[in-house]
Enzyme design. Structure first.
Site, PDB file in Angstrom:
ATOM      1  N   HIS A   1      12.010   5.062  13.518  1.00  0.00           N
ATOM      2  CA  HIS A   1      11.883   4.901  12.066  1.00  0.00           C
ATOM      3  C   HIS A   1      12.843   5.899  11.418  1.00  0.00           C
ATOM      4  O   HIS A   1      13.276   6.857  12.054  1.00  0.00           O
ATOM      5  CB  HIS A   1      10.437   5.183  11.644  1.00  0.00           C
ATOM      6  CG  HIS A   1      10.110   4.736  10.252  1.00  0.00           C
ATOM      7  ND1 HIS A   1      10.257   5.575   9.169  1.00  0.00           N
ATOM      8  CD2 HIS A   1       9.680   3.551   9.761  1.00  0.00           C
ATOM      9  CE1 HIS A   1       9.913   4.907   8.068  1.00  0.00           C
ATOM     10  NE2 HIS A   1       9.566   3.680   8.402  1.00  0.00           N
TER      11      HIS A   1
ATOM     12  N   ASP B   1       0.796  -1.234   0.000  1.00  0.00           N
ATOM     13  CA  ASP B   1       0.000   0.000   0.000  1.00  0.00           C
ATOM     14  C   ASP B   1       0.828   1.283   0.000  1.00  0.00           C
ATOM     15  O   ASP B   1       0.348   2.331   0.401  1.00  0.00           O
ATOM     16  CB  ASP B   1      -0.857  -0.001   1.270  1.00  0.00           C
ATOM     17  CG  ASP B   1       0.016  -0.212   2.511  1.00  0.00           C
ATOM     18  OD1 ASP B   1      -0.496  -0.780   3.493  1.00  0.00           O
ATOM     19  OD2 ASP B   1       1.200   0.166   2.487  1.00  0.00           O
TER      20      ASP B   1
ATOM     21  N   GLU C   1      -0.337  -8.990  -0.923  1.00  0.00           N
ATOM     22  CA  GLU C   1      -0.984  -8.396   0.231  1.00  0.00           C
ATOM     23  C   GLU C   1      -2.161  -7.520  -0.240  1.00  0.00           C
ATOM     24  O   GLU C   1      -2.286  -6.343   0.089  1.00  0.00           O
ATOM     25  CB  GLU C   1      -0.060  -7.579   1.131  1.00  0.00           C
ATOM     26  CG  GLU C   1      -0.668  -7.344   2.534  1.00  0.00           C
ATOM     27  CD  GLU C   1       0.222  -6.527   3.451  1.00  0.00           C
ATOM     28  OE1 GLU C   1       0.069  -5.273   3.471  1.00  0.00           O
ATOM     29  OE2 GLU C   1       1.049  -7.113   4.164  1.00  0.00           O
TER      30      GLU C   1
ATOM     31  N   ARG D   1       1.882   8.045   9.351  1.00  0.00           N
ATOM     32  CA  ARG D   1       1.692   9.482   9.111  1.00  0.00           C
ATOM     33  C   ARG D   1       0.584  10.047   9.995  1.00  0.00           C
ATOM     34  O   ARG D   1       0.693  11.132  10.529  1.00  0.00           O
ATOM     35  CB  ARG D   1       1.295   9.717   7.647  1.00  0.00           C
ATOM     36  CG  ARG D   1       2.462   9.835   6.723  1.00  0.00           C
ATOM     37  CD  ARG D   1       2.012  10.311   5.347  1.00  0.00           C
ATOM     38  NE  ARG D   1       3.119  10.285   4.416  1.00  0.00           N
ATOM     39  CZ  ARG D   1       3.520   9.195   3.767  1.00  0.00           C
ATOM     40  NH1 ARG D   1       2.875   8.048   3.965  1.00  0.00           N
ATOM     41  NH2 ARG D   1       4.540   9.214   2.933  1.00  0.00           N
TER      42      ARG D   1
ATOM     43  N   GLU E   1      -2.409   5.018   2.738  1.00  0.00           N
ATOM     44  CA  GLU E   1      -2.327   3.592   2.389  1.00  0.00           C
ATOM     45  C   GLU E   1      -3.663   2.999   1.978  1.00  0.00           C
ATOM     46  O   GLU E   1      -3.741   2.202   1.052  1.00  0.00           O
ATOM     47  CB  GLU E   1      -1.738   2.780   3.545  1.00  0.00           C
ATOM     48  CG  GLU E   1      -0.260   3.026   3.799  1.00  0.00           C
ATOM     49  CD  GLU E   1       0.001   4.147   4.775  1.00  0.00           C
ATOM     50  OE1 GLU E   1      -0.923   4.947   5.037  1.00  0.00           O
ATOM     51  OE2 GLU E   1       1.146   4.240   5.266  1.00  0.00           O
TER      52      GLU E   1
ATOM     53  N   HIS F   1       5.408   4.940  13.342  1.00  0.00           N
ATOM     54  CA  HIS F   1       5.838   5.670  12.150  1.00  0.00           C
ATOM     55  C   HIS F   1       4.692   6.073  11.243  1.00  0.00           C
ATOM     56  O   HIS F   1       4.898   6.638  10.188  1.00  0.00           O
ATOM     57  CB  HIS F   1       6.823   4.824  11.343  1.00  0.00           C
ATOM     58  CG  HIS F   1       6.135   3.738  10.564  1.00  0.00           C
ATOM     59  ND1 HIS F   1       5.559   2.651  11.183  1.00  0.00           N
ATOM     60  CD2 HIS F   1       5.882   3.584   9.246  1.00  0.00           C
ATOM     61  CE1 HIS F   1       5.010   1.883  10.253  1.00  0.00           C
ATOM     62  NE2 HIS F   1       5.188   2.427   9.083  1.00  0.00           N
TER      63      HIS F   1
HETATM   64  C1  LIG Z   1      -1.237   0.257   6.638  1.00  0.00           C
HETATM   65  C2  LIG Z   1      -0.147  -0.720   6.940  1.00  0.00           C
HETATM   66  O1  LIG Z   1      -0.137  -1.358   7.957  1.00  0.00           O
HETATM   67  N1  LIG Z   1       0.848  -0.818   6.000  1.00  0.00           N
HETATM   68  C3  LIG Z   1       1.977  -1.659   6.282  1.00  0.00           C
HETATM   69  C4  LIG Z   1       3.235  -0.912   5.955  1.00  0.00           C
HETATM   70  O2  LIG Z   1       4.289  -1.570   6.608  1.00  0.00           O
HETATM   71  P1  LIG Z   1       4.561  -1.575   8.183  1.00  0.00           P
HETATM   72  O3  LIG Z   1       3.550  -0.733   8.895  1.00  0.00           O
HETATM   73  O4  LIG Z   1       4.685  -2.992   8.590  1.00  0.00           O
HETATM   74  O5  LIG Z   1       5.979  -0.821   8.202  1.00  0.00           O
HETATM   75  P2  LIG Z   1       7.160  -0.924   9.288  1.00  0.00           P
HETATM   76  O6  LIG Z   1       6.578  -0.966  10.650  1.00  0.00           O
HETATM   77  O7  LIG Z   1       8.134   0.130   8.933  1.00  0.00           O
HETATM   78  O8  LIG Z   1       7.886  -2.305   8.951  1.00  0.00           O
HETATM   79  C5  LIG Z   1       7.601  -3.421   9.725  1.00  0.00           C
HETATM   80  C6  LIG Z   1       8.589  -4.506   9.364  1.00  0.00           C
HETATM   81  O9  LIG Z   1       9.913  -4.007   9.607  1.00  0.00           O
HETATM   82  C7  LIG Z   1      10.563  -4.804  10.591  1.00  0.00           C
HETATM   83  N2  LIG Z   1      11.364  -3.867  11.407  1.00  0.00           N
HETATM   84  C8  LIG Z   1      10.757  -2.933  12.198  1.00  0.00           C
HETATM   85  C9  LIG Z   1      11.522  -2.048  12.933  1.00  0.00           C
HETATM   86  C10 LIG Z   1      12.934  -2.102  12.858  1.00  0.00           C
HETATM   87  O10 LIG Z   1      13.676  -1.327  13.500  1.00  0.00           O
HETATM   88  N3  LIG Z   1      13.496  -3.049  12.027  1.00  0.00           N
HETATM   89  C11 LIG Z   1      12.733  -3.922  11.293  1.00  0.00           C
HETATM   90  O11 LIG Z   1      13.273  -4.763  10.573  1.00  0.00           O
HETATM   91  C12 LIG Z   1       9.438  -5.521  11.340  1.00  0.00           C
HETATM   92  O12 LIG Z   1       9.848  -6.784  11.815  1.00  0.00           O
HETATM   93  C13 LIG Z   1       8.374  -5.692  10.253  1.00  0.00           C
HETATM   94  O13 LIG Z   1       8.602  -6.856   9.475  1.00  0.00           O
HETATM   95  O14 LIG Z   1       3.485  -0.930   4.555  1.00  0.00           O
HETATM   96  C14 LIG Z   1       3.716  -2.244   4.060  1.00  0.00           C
HETATM   97  C15 LIG Z   1       4.257  -2.201   2.645  1.00  0.00           C
HETATM   98  O15 LIG Z   1       3.282  -2.085   1.691  1.00  0.00           O
HETATM   99  C16 LIG Z   1       2.433  -3.024   4.185  1.00  0.00           C
HETATM  100  O16 LIG Z   1       2.701  -4.388   3.885  1.00  0.00           O
HETATM  101  C17 LIG Z   1       1.897  -2.999   5.602  1.00  0.00           C
HETATM  102  O17 LIG Z   1       0.550  -3.477   5.558  1.00  0.00           O
END
Ligand SMILES: CC(=O)N[C@@H]1[C@@H](OP(=O)(O)OP(=O)(O)OC[C@H]2O[C@@H](n3ccc(=O)[nH]c3=O)[C@H](O)[C@@H]2O)O[C@H](CO)[C@@H](O)[C@@H]1O
Length: 369
Positions: free
Chosen positions: A242, A95, A117, A211, A131, A209
């Site tokens: 982040h 997204d 996804e 927005r 998103e 993180h």
């Molecule tokens: C609306 C929404 O929910 N959208 C999401 C958003 O992703 P998110 O919200 O999951 O983003 P983050 O939280 O940044 O990443 C998380 C990942 O990063 C790893 N992690 C975390 C901190 C760190 O210090 N080191 C790391 O390695 C952690 O284990 C995990 O796997 O967009 C994606 C792409 O489209 C979507 O799939 C996903 O739905």
């Protein structure tokens, strides 16, 4: 079959790495991976974790944080690659601005788009913003939709996506987690050199993180963390920042004098899994962490107003607490003090899949060749 896989952000890299590895295994598929530059450092580090070294990078980072600038830069940056490579499929994930831009670049060049996804919805176009809008737009022009759960599939059917273009696969983040935990169980791979997780403490891991949480949301989250550590001297909090300064700067400002709160830079994926495995509770507004935590038996308090992960809410392994300071303090304190509440949130099986989503995606694409 030639596939062009588009990656912008850290979570896209994590969730597409298993698919790329599966594509690369198939002698009848040529996969080209292309980073957009939305999160170059974070995304390229993740690909390195999974030994994926062969990829392009169009470096389409916008000079400002303006989404429209980044979207147009990516679409224009992908044009020459699409014209030169003429892939059969453009593969995008989730997204983000990169996912939408990759999808539109494929669509405008009359190349089939496959969406990993697909079908996650909160039903609220302003949360998460942008998103929810991005993923609805991607669903409206994609040819193939890989939905993580039955609920996601039904969301797509409700938007008139044809059933035969949808495959329920599970979420590929479970594939990534299983791959990574296999690798990380060999403790020698850890480069985690941050503050020690002390077993005589209650340990909490925090990330934020989104927005819609910038400003007051993150402020309330941090004030809640200060209040929790004020009340609970046996608690250590690990706050993984982040890379976006709009998410990180305010947190650093509010938390940096609290010696019970360890402020960490964005963590390498294996080190973050180490942290998730070794803390007691996770507070986050992340999407992927809501999907990973049930596999690690960690309760998650989701600091958002809405989630597109109702399956984990229904299963009792995540709880929506929003960004209200008092509610975050109350729910966290309850998990710290009430072992019955804590046990209720540690879950056997994960509603987000079995770790074989990538295989299902690749065999589906091959069957459509
Ligand atoms: C609306 C929404 O929910 N959208 C999401 C958003 O992703 P998110 O919200 O999951 O983003 P983050 O939280 O940044 O990443 C998380 C990942 O990063 C790893 N992690 C975390 C901190 C760190 O210090 N080191 C790391 O390695 C952690 O284990 C995990 O796997 O967009 C994606 C792409 O489209 C979507 O799939 C996903 O739905």
């Amino acid at each position: 079959m030639k596939v062009l896989t588009i990656i912008g952000t850290r979570p896209e890299a994590i969730k597409l790495a298993p698919v790329i590895l599966e594509l690369n295994k198939n002698p009848n598929i040529e996969n080209i991976t292309c980073l957009t530059g939305q999160h170059t450092d974070l995304a390229s580090n993740i690909l390195k974790n999974f030994n994926i070294s062969n990829y392009l990078n169009i470096e389409a980072r916008a000079s400002s944080f303006r989404i429209s600038q980044l979207l147009s830069n990516i679409i224009m940056g992908l044009e020459p690659i699409l014209n030169e490579q003429r892939p059969d499929i453009v593969l995008v994930h989730g997204d983000t601005t990169s996912s939408l831009a990759g999808c539109l670049a494929g669509f405008y060049n009359k190349i089939d788009v496959a969406h990993v996804e697909a079908g996650l919805r909160t039903g609220n176009i302003s949360s998460p913003w942008p998103e929810e809008g991005n993923r609805k737009l991607i669903s409206s022009v994609s040819k193939y939709h890989f939905a993580p759960t039955e609920k996601s599939r039904l969301n797509l059917i409700n938007e008139n996506v044809s059933d035969e273009s949808i495959l329920v696969t599970g979420n590929t983040v479970i594939d990534a987690l299983f791959l990574a935990t296999k690798i990380t169980d060999d403790e020698s791979v850890f480069s985690y050199s941050g503050p020690k997780i002390r077993k005589n403490k209650k340990n909490i891991l925090v990330t934020s993180h989104r927005r819609e949480n910038f400003g007051d949301g993150i402020k309330n989250i941090c004030l809640a963390l200060n209040e929790i550590t004020e009340m609970k001297k046996d608690v250590d909090i690990f706050y993984a920042l982040h890379s976006n300064p709009l998410a990180a700067d305010l947190a650093k400002e509010i938390l940096n004098k609290n010696n019970q709160i360890k402020i960490l830079s964005p963590q390498d994926y294996f080190d973050f899994i180490y942290l998730m495995k070794n803390v007691d509770i996770i507070l986050t507004d992340s999407g992927g962490i809501q999907e990973e935590a049930p596999s690690l038996n960690k309760p998650v308090l989701v600091m958002r107003q809405f989630t597109e992960r109702p399956e984990a809410v229904d299963a009792g392994c995540i709880e929506i607490v929003g960004t209200n300071k008092q509610r975050i303090v109350e729910k966290t304190t309850e998990l710290l003090e009430n072992s019955a509440s804590y046990q209720k949130m540690t879950y056997g099986s994960n509603p987000y899949g079995d770790g074989h989503a990538a295989k299902r995606i690749v065999s589906f694409l091959m069957s459509r060749k």
